[in-house]
Design a protein around this motif. Structure first.
Motif, short mmCIF file in Angstrom:
data_model
loop_
_atom_site.label_atom_id
_atom_site.label_comp_id
_atom_site.label_asym_id
_atom_site.label_seq_id
_atom_site.Cartn_x
_atom_site.Cartn_y
_atom_site.Cartn_z
N GLY A 4 0.84 -1.20 0.00
CA GLY A 4 0.00 0.00 0.00
C GLY A 4 0.87 1.24 0.00
O GLY A 4 0.56 2.24 0.65
N ILE A 5 1.96 1.19 -0.77
CA ILE A 5 2.99 2.24 -0.73
C ILE A 5 2.48 3.59 -1.23
O ILE A 5 3.02 4.64 -0.90
N GLY A 6 1.38 3.59 -2.00
CA GLY A 6 0.88 4.85 -2.56
C GLY A 6 0.06 5.68 -1.60
O GLY A 6 -0.32 6.81 -1.92
N GLY A 7 -0.23 5.16 -0.41
CA GLY A 7 -0.97 5.94 0.58
C GLY A 7 -0.16 7.13 1.06
O GLY A 7 1.07 7.06 1.13
N ILE A 8 -0.84 8.19 1.43
CA ILE A 8 -0.16 9.43 1.79
C ILE A 8 0.77 9.23 2.99
O ILE A 8 1.91 9.71 3.01
N PRO A 42 -1.10 2.89 -10.25
CA PRO A 42 -0.12 3.98 -10.22
C PRO A 42 -0.79 5.30 -9.86
O PRO A 42 -1.99 5.49 -10.08
N SER A 43 -0.01 6.20 -9.29
CA SER A 43 -0.51 7.53 -8.94
C SER A 43 0.66 8.50 -9.01
O SER A 43 1.81 8.09 -9.20
N GLU A 101 4.61 7.41 -8.69
CA GLU A 101 5.57 7.82 -9.73
C GLU A 101 6.73 8.61 -9.12
O GLU A 101 7.90 8.42 -9.51
N ARG A 102 6.41 9.48 -8.15
CA ARG A 102 7.47 10.24 -7.48
C ARG A 102 8.41 9.29 -6.72
O ARG A 102 9.63 9.44 -6.75
N THR A 120 5.78 18.04 -0.52
CA THR A 120 5.95 16.68 -0.02
C THR A 120 5.25 16.53 1.33
O THR A 120 4.83 17.53 1.94
N ASN A 121 5.12 15.27 1.77
CA ASN A 121 4.51 14.99 3.08
C ASN A 121 5.57 14.52 4.08
O ASN A 121 5.25 13.94 5.10
#
Length: 459
Positions: free
Chosen positions: A13-17, A40-41, A45-46, A154-155
Motif C-alpha cells: 500500500g505504498i501509494g498511501g499518503i 499507479p498515482s 511515480e514520485r 511533499t509529506n
C-alpha cells in the motif's frame, strides 16, 4: 524494532499518503525500498523516481528478490489493505517482520522526540504548520504528515541534526496507540470511525488511552472544553488552547484586506503581530496549537512569526485554486460534519455576501450511515449543494446507505442536486457558480484540473 538493523523495507500500500512518507524516510537513508499498490498515482511515480521498486500486480512472484530475505526485510502495511491480498499474505506466511504503518511511526517517536497532533479534525493542517515552523527555524525537525505541504511539495521532511519528529497521530484503527509522544496536541474528539469504535464513549476512551502514552517530562496541549479526562503520567505538563481562551490563545485579532493578524497569549511568552500565511479564520486556532508545540520545542518568537507568515498551506485543506471577483474555487478534504461546518463558516467570513456552492462526495458508507443527519445540517449552511455517490474506500456496500440519506434531510428550500461523479463536469458547465467548494476525502479532487479549465475563462 531497531531502525538501524533494517536492510530493506517493503510497503504494501505504498501509494498511501502516510505510507509514502515513511518510504521516503528509508530512501533518504539509502535503504532499499520496494512496494505494492493497486494502481499507479502521482505519489507512486514520485517514489519510483526517487528509487523505490514498485509493482501494481497482486502477485508475490513479481516482488524483487532483494525484498525476499526474512532476516533483514521489514514489511510495512496499512489497515486499508484487504486481508486476502496475496502480497501481504505471502509476507505473513513466510515469517517476515510484518508491521503496521503506525508501529513504524511509534518506533520513530522513540528514536526522536515526537511532537504529535491528534484529533477528529484539524490535525493535518496543525501538524504541517508545526513542521514548517520548526523546519525553517534553528531547531529543525523531521516530519511525517497526512497531507502534501505546499511549502515543500511533499509529506515528509528530514533533518540530520534535529531531535524532533512531527507526526500526525491517526485514531483510525487505534493507530495512535503505537506512539510514544514527547508532546501532543489534541484538537477535537467529535465522534468518528464508529465502524471501529462502536460508540462515542469508546472513541473518547481511546483518546484517554493515547494521553497515557506521553513520555514523562513531556506535555499535552488540549483544546479547551473537550469532554476528555487525560490519563497523564506524573510529570507530564497539561495545557489548554483555544481561539480566545485557554493557556494558549489569540487576542487582538485583526482581519481585512485579505489578511489575518493576532497576538498570542502563552505561558511560554506572549508573541505579538503574528500573521497567518493562509488567512482563513479556522487557521487561527490551528496556528495557536502549532505554536504551542513549537514553543515547547524551544523555537524563538522571531522564528515563529516567520514560520506562520510563510506557511503556504496543505493541498486539499482550504486550498484556493481560483480567486477572483467572479469565481472562487476551493478544494477541501472536509469529510466529517464538523469539518464541513468549519469550512463553510470560514468561507462565509472570507467571501462575505457571495453565493456559496459545494460539490460533496461522502466518504465511507459507515460514516454516512452514522452521520447523515449531521452532514445534512452542515451542508444546509450552503446556498447550493451537489451530492455525488459515496466513495467507499476500504468498505463494502451497506444496503440502504446512499447519498440520498443526506439529500432527503437537506434544508427543504435550498438549491440541491443528486448526481453521479461522472456527471460533475457537465453540471459545472451547465450551471453558474460564484464560490465553489469541492469537498470530501475521496477522489473527486482528481477532477480539479478539468474543473479549473471550465471555470478559469469565467473568472
Amino acid at each position: 524494532m531497531d531502525l538501524n538493523d533494517i536492510k530493506a523495507v517493503y510497503f504494501v500500500g505504498i501509494g498511501g499518503i502516510g505510507m509514502s512518507a515513511i518510504a521516503r524516510y528509508f530512501l533518504s537513508r539509502q535503504t532499499p525500498v520496494g512496494g505494492y499498490d493497486r494502481t499507479p498515482s502521482h505519489l507512486t511515480e514520485r517514489l519510483q523516481a526517487e528509487g523505490a521498486k514498485i509493482i501494481y500486480t497482486d502477485e508475490p512472484n513479481d516482488i524483487s528478490p532483494e525484498f525476499k530475505n526474512p532476516r533483514n526485510t521489514l514489511v510495512v502495511y496499512t489497515p486499508a489493505i484487504p486481508a486476502e491480498n496475496k502480497v501481504l499474505s505471502y509476507y505473513k506466511n513466510m515469517d517476515f517482520d510484518v508491521e503496521k504503518r503506525a508501529q513504524v511511526l511509534g518506533a520513530l517517536t522513540r528514536a526522536y522526540r515526537g511532537l504529535c497532533v491528534a484529533g477528529t479534525h484539524g490535525k493535518t493542517t496543525t501538524s504541517t504548520m508545526a513542521a514548517h515552523i520548526l523546519h525553517q527555524s534553528s531547531v529543525g525537525c523531521n516530519a511525517f504528515l497526512g497531507g502534501i505541504s505546499k511549502n515543500y511539495g511533499t509529506n515528509y521532511l528530514l533533518s540530520s541534526s534535529s531531535p524532533y519528529v512531527v507526526i500526525e497521530a491517526d485514531e483510525y484503527d487505534r493507530s495512535f496507540h503505537q506512539l510514544t509522544p514527547y508532546a501532543s496536541v489534541i484538537t477535537a474528539v467529535d465522534a468518528d470511525h464508529l465502524d471501529i469504535y462502536g460508540t462515542h464513549e469508546a472513541y473518547l476512551e481511546s483518546f484517554e488511552k493515547y494521553t497515557s502514552l506521553i513520555r514523562k517530562g513531556g506535555a499535552l496541549v488540549i483544546h479547551e472544553g473537550l469532554a476528555l479526562k487525560p490519563a497523564l503520567h506524573d510529570g507530564v505538563r497539561q495545557y489548554t488552547y483555544g481561539l480566545d481562551k485557554g493557556d494558549f490563545h489569540a487576542e487582538n485579532i485583526r482581519t481585512g484586506n485579505g489578511r489575518i493578524l493576532f497576538d498570542l497569549v502563552s505561558p511560554f511568552g506572549n508573541i505579538s503581530n503574528i500573521e497567518l500565511g493562509v488567512p482563513v479564520y479556522v487557521n487561527i486556532e490551528n496556528g495557536v496549537a502549532a505554536i504551542a508545540l513549537a514553543q515547547i520545542a524551544g523555537v524563538s518568537a522571531e522564528d515563529i512569526r516567520e514560520g506562520m507568515r510563510t506557511f503556504s498551506g496543505v493541498e486539499r485543506r482550504f486550498d484556493i485554486r481560483i480567486k477572483s471577483d467572479k469565481i472562487v474555487l476551493i478544494s477541501d478534504y472536509a469529510h466529517h460534519p464538523k469539518e464541513i461546518e468549519a469550512c463553510i463558516n470560514s468561507v462565509r467570513k472570507v467571501f462575505a455576501g457571495r453565493k456559496i456552492s459545494a460539490i460533496f462526495q461522502p466518504h465511507l458508507y459507515s460514516r454516512t450511515r452514522d452521520f447523515y443527519k449531521e452532514f445534512a445540517a452542515a451542508l444546509s449552511l450552503l446556498d447550493q449543494v451537489v451530492l455525488t455517490e459515496i466513495y467507499p474506500a476500504r468498505e463494502r456496500l451497506i444496503p440502504g446507505v446512499t447519498s440520498r440519506l443526506i439529500y432527503d434531510n437537506l434544508r427543504p428550500d435550498m438549491d440541491k442536486f443528486l448526481i453521479r461523479k461522472s456527471e460533475v463536469l457537465s453540471w459545472i458547465k451547465d450551471n453558474d457558480v460564484d464560490v465553489l467548494l469541492i469537498l470530501g476525502a475521496g477522489d473527486l479532487n482528481e477532477l480539479l484540473p478539468e474543473i479549473s479549465k471550465i471555470l478559469l475563462p469565467r473568472s
